[in-house]
Structure formats: C-alpha cells, structure tokens
Scaffold this motif. Structure first.
Motif, mmCIF file in Angstrom:
data_model
loop_
_atom_site.group_PDB
_atom_site.id
_atom_site.type_symbol
_atom_site.label_atom_id
_atom_site.label_comp_id
_atom_site.label_asym_id
_atom_site.label_seq_id
_atom_site.Cartn_x
_atom_site.Cartn_y
_atom_site.Cartn_z
ATOM 1 N N ARG A 4 -0.653 -8.783 -1.301
ATOM 2 C CA ARG A 4 -1.787 -9.648 -1.648
ATOM 3 C C ARG A 4 -2.057 -9.577 -3.143
ATOM 4 N NH1 ARG A 4 -7.260 -7.971 1.307
ATOM 5 N NH2 ARG A 4 -6.686 -6.078 0.177
ATOM 6 N N SER A 15 5.374 10.517 9.651
ATOM 7 C CA SER A 15 5.951 9.984 8.401
ATOM 8 C C SER A 15 4.876 9.764 7.339
ATOM 9 C CB SER A 15 6.634 8.643 8.700
ATOM 10 O OG SER A 15 5.797 7.808 9.481
ATOM 11 N N ALA A 61 3.692 8.811 3.967
ATOM 12 C CA ALA A 61 4.297 7.990 2.912
ATOM 13 C C ALA A 61 4.655 8.847 1.695
ATOM 14 C CB ALA A 61 3.319 6.887 2.520
ATOM 15 N N GLY A 121 0.866 -1.182 0.000
ATOM 16 C CA GLY A 121 0.000 0.000 0.000
ATOM 17 C C GLY A 121 0.901 1.229 0.000
#
Ligand SMILES: NC(=O)C1=CN([C@@H]2O[C@H](COP(=O)(O)OP(=O)(O)OC[C@H]3O[C@@H](n4cnc5c(N)ncnc54)[C@H](OP(=O)(O)O)[C@@H]3O)[C@@H](O)[C@H]2O)C=CC1
Ligand SMILES: O=C(CO)COP(=O)(O)O
Length: 298
Positions: free
Chosen positions: A33, A112, A114, A12
């Motif tokens: 996944r 943080s 991303a 992700g």
C-alpha cells in the motif's frame, strides 16, 4: 499474466521476510500500500500480473483489500496471514473462496518469526492447500534454509495459526504477572487442548495441532518476547491501556481481534474455550488477576 513470475503483496515484517526468502533462487517482486525503498518493489498492477502471489496483509484487512484490488486471472496464491475475521467470524479460506478457486490457493503455517527468516536462519513451514499440485508448484521457490511440508488440512492450519496468537497474549500476561514456569507450561498445554477442541468443531484434524502449525507455532510465540502478541500480553499484565500497547507496538497483533472472533464463535456453537474467553475479557478491561482466579477454579 506473466508466467513463472512471483510477487509478495504487503511489505510489512512478514511480507519483507518472505520476499527475502523467495528472492534467494529467483527474482521476486514486492508491492505494498505504501511505497518502499526495497529492491524489486513494483506497483500493485505489476505484482497482480504475476503467476504466483504471496499475500501478507493483516487478516482483518483482507476482505476489503480483495474487494477493492483483486482481479483473479488464474494466479496461484499463498496466504501468509494468521487470524480470523472478527466482524463476521469467517475464516480466511472462506473469505478468499469468494475470489479464488480452492485449487489455486494455499495457506502458510508454522513457527516463523519474520526477524529470523529475514536473516536466513533455518525454519520449517507447512503449505496447506486442497491441491497438492499447488504445493508442488510453489515448493521450488523456497530457499534451502526453509523446509516445506504439505498438508490438505486448511482449516486445521488456519485455526492453529490464529488461535496461537490469542494464547501468546495469555502467555505474555502469565509472564508479566510472574506466575512461574509451571503456570506458563500448564497454560500453553491447556491452550493446545483448547485450540484442538475448537478446531475439531470446524472439521480440523488433530494431527495439525500436534505438528508445526499447532504446537510448533504455539511453543514459539507463547515463549518469546519476539512475538507481538506475547508483548501485548506483557503490556496488559502491567495494566497498560490496550490502545497504548498497540500504538507502541506499531505492527499488527492478530490475537487481539481473533480473541473476539473466537469468543463469538465459541458462544454461537457452544464450544468450551476458557482461555480465549478470558483473554477477550482482559482485552475488554477485566483485571488479569481476576481472570487467573476464574481459570484456577475447580
Ligand atoms: N511477523 C511475523 O513474524 C509473522 C507474521 N505473520 C502474519 O502475517 C500477517 C502480516 O503480518 P506482518 O507483516 O508481520 O504485519 P505488519 O504490521 O508488519 O505489516 C502489515 C502490512 O500490511 C499492510 N496493510 C495493512 N492494512 C492494509 C490494508 N488495508 N490494505 C493493504 N495493505 C494493508 C501494510 O502495508 P503498508 O506498510 O504498505 O501500508 C503493512 O505493511 C499477519 O496476519 C501476521 O499474523 C505470519 C507469520 C510470521
Ligand atoms: O506468527 C508468528 C510466528 O510464527 C509471529 O507471531 P507474532 O505476530 O505474535 O509476532
């Protein structure tokens, strides 16, 4: 086991950003996944064979994922998720403890986004573990643009990282209702006190809430539309349906389920958590303006 190798599990937003960061000094594998066109993407079996694993899947999915997929072979693990399991009220370290010994696991915390990490912008993170040796073994993997700190206060970091998501929802509501900067600063400051009080009950250290894991991450997420949780709050302030907000978001907003978990835990242990409770009620349909009135009562 493939000695010295490292893999991120969960591709992700955060998993991909960590993969980018951890690929700066050495090869880093990534698995998820759903298959992705990312360099060094491998199947789960190959990833699981690495000595170092960074797991970045949503908190509510962790128990099921571990049960179905995880085989402990002595790997060293960093957990990148921030949340509390709503179904049971268990903290992530409690869930992982059924699968991995304490000395093999650490939890990442701190401000943080991303989107900034994946651009290589500077940031500071905390690795929280019962084992300083584990921190030292992961530290060399981090790139020059990330400063890492060590803390042994696992529960403090976990609660701070999970709680700030709920407070970011509250702050998004505050922003959306145009209640002003005074109100927002009061909300964030009282939220910090609240998460510290909640943490104290579970044995967390006060200092964790005043550093990167607490104040640092709270100030970041509760002040920016870059936060998914903040955007959930904005949507709620516009009386949008939660279902529609989450659909539009298309990514996880951990504060939604964590609000449930905090509400249940604070009720069970009689901990005073007024802001988290109002967020939970708003998520269940209460009008945010009524919540404001209730929060302002002397
Ligand atoms: N984004 C950020 O800035 C930060 C996020 N975090 C935390 O990291 C965690 C992950 O967040 P983020 O990556 O942003 O979330 P995203 O919604 O972007 O991605 C979540 C990923 O988890 C995987 N996933 C979801 N359900 C399952 C499941 N049942 N089994 C296996 N994999 C699953 C999905 O993999 P697939 O796509 O392959 O299906 C998906 O890519 C959260 O706890 C978040 O709070 C922490 C710090 C920063
Ligand atoms: O935890 C985060 C930054 O530290 C990300 O916050 P959001 O999940 O609200 O985007």
């Amino acid at each position: 086991m493939n000695q010295g190798s490292i893999a991120v599990i969960g591709a992700g937003k955060w998993g991909q950003a960590l993969h980018f960061a951890l690929s700066q000094k050495q090869k880093c594998l990534i698995s998820s996944r759903s298959k992705r066109e990312i360099e060094n993407f491998v199947d789960l079996e190959t990833a699981m064979d690495c000595e170092y694993l960074v797991i970045a899947i949503p908190a509510q999915e962790i128990r099921g994922w571990l049960k179905e997929n995880f085989v402990f072979k002595g790997q060293k693990i960093l957990v990148a998720s921030k949340g509390i399991e709503a179904k049971t009220g268990e903290f992530l370290n409690e869930i992982y403890s059924n699968f991995v010994p304490d000395k093999n696991i650490g939890f990442i915390s701190g401000p943080s986004f991303a989107a900034e990490v994946i651009k290589g912008l500077p940031c500071a993170l905390v690795i929280n573990s019962k084992s300083k040796k584990l921190y030292k073994s992961f530290q060399p993997f981090f790139p020059n643009f990330i400063k890492t700190y060590f803390s042994a206060d696992v529960i403090g970091a976990e609660i701070a990282g999970a709680y700030k998501n709920v407070l970011a929802i509250a702050s998004g509501i505050c922003e959306g209702l145009q209640l002003g900067k005074n109100a927002q600063a009061s909300l964030i400051a009282r939220g910090l006190v609240e998460m510290q009080r909640f943490g104290k009950y579970f044995g967390a250290k006060k200092s964790s809430f005043l550093g990167l894991s607490g104040a640092g991450d709270l100030f970041l997420t509760a002040n920016s539309t870059m936060s998914r949780n903040f955007r959930v709050g904005l949507g709620l302030s516009q009386n949008k349906k939660l279902e529609d907000i989450l659909k539009e978001l298309g990514e996880v907003a951990e504060g939604v389920k964590t609000a449930d978990a905090i509400h249940n835990l604070s009720k069970k242990y009689s901990i005073y958590t007024p802001i988290a409770n109002e967020v939970k009620l708003i998520l269940d349909g209460k009008n945010p303006k009524d919540s404001l009135k209730d929060l302002l009562k002397n």
